[in-house]
Structure formats: C-alpha cells, structure tokens
Design an enzyme around this catalytic site. Sequence first.
Site, short mmCIF file in Angstrom:
data_model
loop_
_atom_site.label_atom_id
_atom_site.label_comp_id
_atom_site.label_asym_id
_atom_site.label_seq_id
_atom_site.Cartn_x
_atom_site.Cartn_y
_atom_site.Cartn_z
CB CYS A 164 -0.94 -0.01 1.20
SG CYS A 164 -0.12 0.03 2.81
CG MET A 165 -0.63 5.16 -0.31
SD MET A 165 -1.49 6.70 0.07
CE MET A 165 -2.49 6.18 1.46
#
Length: 361
Positions: free
Chosen positions: A26-27
């Site tokens: 994810c980020m």
Amino acid sequence: MDNQSIAKEIIEKLGSKDNIAVINNCMTRVRVSVKNNDKVDFKNLDEIPGVIKVIKDDTIQVVVGPGKSKKIADEMKKLCGEISANNDEWKKTKESVKSKQSKFSSVLRRLANIFIPLIPAIIGAGLLNGIAGYFQNVYTAEGIKDMPMWITFFQTLGSGLFAYFAIFVGINLANEFGATPALGGVIGAITISGNINIFSKALGLYNAEVPLNSILIPGKGGIIGVIIGVAILAWVEKQLRKIIPDFLDTILTPMIALLIVGTLTIFAIMPFAGVVSDGIIKVFSFFIMSEGPMAIIGGFILAASFLPLLMVGLHHGLIPFYMVQLTQFGSISLFPILCMAGGGQIGGAAAIYIKAKKIKN
C-alpha cells in the site's frame, strides 16, 4: 541500504522466498502473506535498516514509508520470481490466524485488501479532478463561461475512475471473495447501468420530483450494494459448480450466476443498500456535518480512533464510507476530520518533548 538490499534482507527474515505466498503493497507498507509464520524471524525483521515497523498479522505488514513501499515490493517480486499462494500449508496458517481475529477487524482487513490496489488510481484521478475543479470554480467566479480546453482534458483523465468505480471494486471484490473477477466487474457495472431507471419507473420506484429520493436509480446503494452483490455471487458460483457437469460449467455457470445475482442486485440488493447508505449519511450529518456540540463530539471520536486503526493497517477499511460521502455530496468531509489525528499526534509528541527536557537532569 538500497531498495534491492532491503528487499533481500526482508525475504531472508521472512524465511526465504520459498516461505512467501503473496507480496503486495500500500502507500507505506509492504504486505506479505507467508506459508508458515514459525519460519519468520520477526525480531531481526524489525531491525533491518530502512524498516520502520513490522506488524504481525495474517498479512505481515513491513512499514518502510511512502514512496519506498512500491519499490521494495517490486524488488521482492523480482527476487522471488513466480510464487504461488495455492498452498495447503499457507491456507491453514491463514485460517488459523483469521480465527483468532475479531469479526470487526476481519471485515476491515478484507475491505482493505479490496481497496488498497485502487489507492494509486484514486490519488492520481482525485488530484487531477481537484486541480480542474479548483480552476473551474475560479473561472466561474470571474464570470468566464468558456472553460480552457486543459480543464476538460484534466476532467476527462480524472473522471474515468470515479464514473466506473463500481466495476473496479467489483473485480477486486471477486478476487477477495473467490468469485470470477470478470463477473464481479459485471455486477459492479449493473449497479451503474442507465437501464435501471426503466425498471424503476415500470415498478413505480422512481421519484420524478426528486430522483435522488427514488427507491431504485443507477448507483443506488453505491459500493455497499456492490460488496453485497459480489459476496452473494461468490457463494452462488460455488454452489453451481457443485451440481453443474464439468463439460457445461464454462457455459452455464456464468450465465446462471449472472441471471440470479443480477436479478437480486437490481430488485433487492440495491434498494436495501440504498437504505443502509442513506442511514450512514444521516449519521454523518448528525455527528459531522451539523453544527454545535455533536459535531465536536463526533469529530473527536473519529479523529481519536483513526490512528489506532492506522497502526494496525485497518484504516483502508474506511474507504467505502468515503465513497458514500463522495457519491452523496461530491466531497469527503471525513478527510480533514481524520487529519486532526495527525495534528493531535504532533501536539502529543511536542508535549512529551517539553516534559522530557524538564525532567532530563
């Protein structure tokens, strides 16, 4: 250490590439599913230079920070080559960990798995839409009616995701629930079909005076309806494959599944999801979008609970609620409210720093 070296260290501490089943990101985190948790060296994994924190869960989350998670995950995929999650040992480990989780956290994790792959697209499309919207408002305020072509261009690039968001979500939902991805996309497409209005008017479910108050219109129930529809699709597909002969499976299973679930989606799931969605909006309106004490209390509860969710990687489970707000109001007031959690964290850190200086000696 460079990204490749960090990736090598992570793989080694996870018990080698043979112990890795799935690699995602994810980020800020590299998310890895392993076949056997006992082979993972969690203590030394947490001490690798470049690794900020390790969260032990059914999916191991290695926090490396924004910008690096994607690069390190890509390096890990290169080093691991072709890996397979179709492994009995991995499935047993996954089910064992899941059985120890609360139902609430399990639901949020599944939602996170669905929406995390969409985050780059949401960011890219959202920023382009935001830039175009800002300048469109500026030109409109100045009395300019003919907008520059670049604004239309930005809106074209940014609107595609949100116009067909239900389809993207349907595909990811199908992957998560074990349905056929293309059929999941079709269920998402059904919910935004313009033909829904034809059925709504024929059944007397359409409100001509206030269309948004109709029991059934395209997009009614939003992402909530798609989630319910694809979950049912996964179950229906599994049941059909038990009774349909193999030589007819490819032809009959998709058709019958779509016929059953598509009918349920239009005439039952969408109206029901619409009621749920409207209820969520009423709660938001009462606690967040009103004025006075309740707005303060609601904002405090949301901001105070956000960082604990973030720490365990469950914050992406809130994305469906963002999308409900975006669909209804065209904006998301939850973002600035949840951002106050960061402000509070900075304030708390500053207070500890000042207190520590006083007692240092």
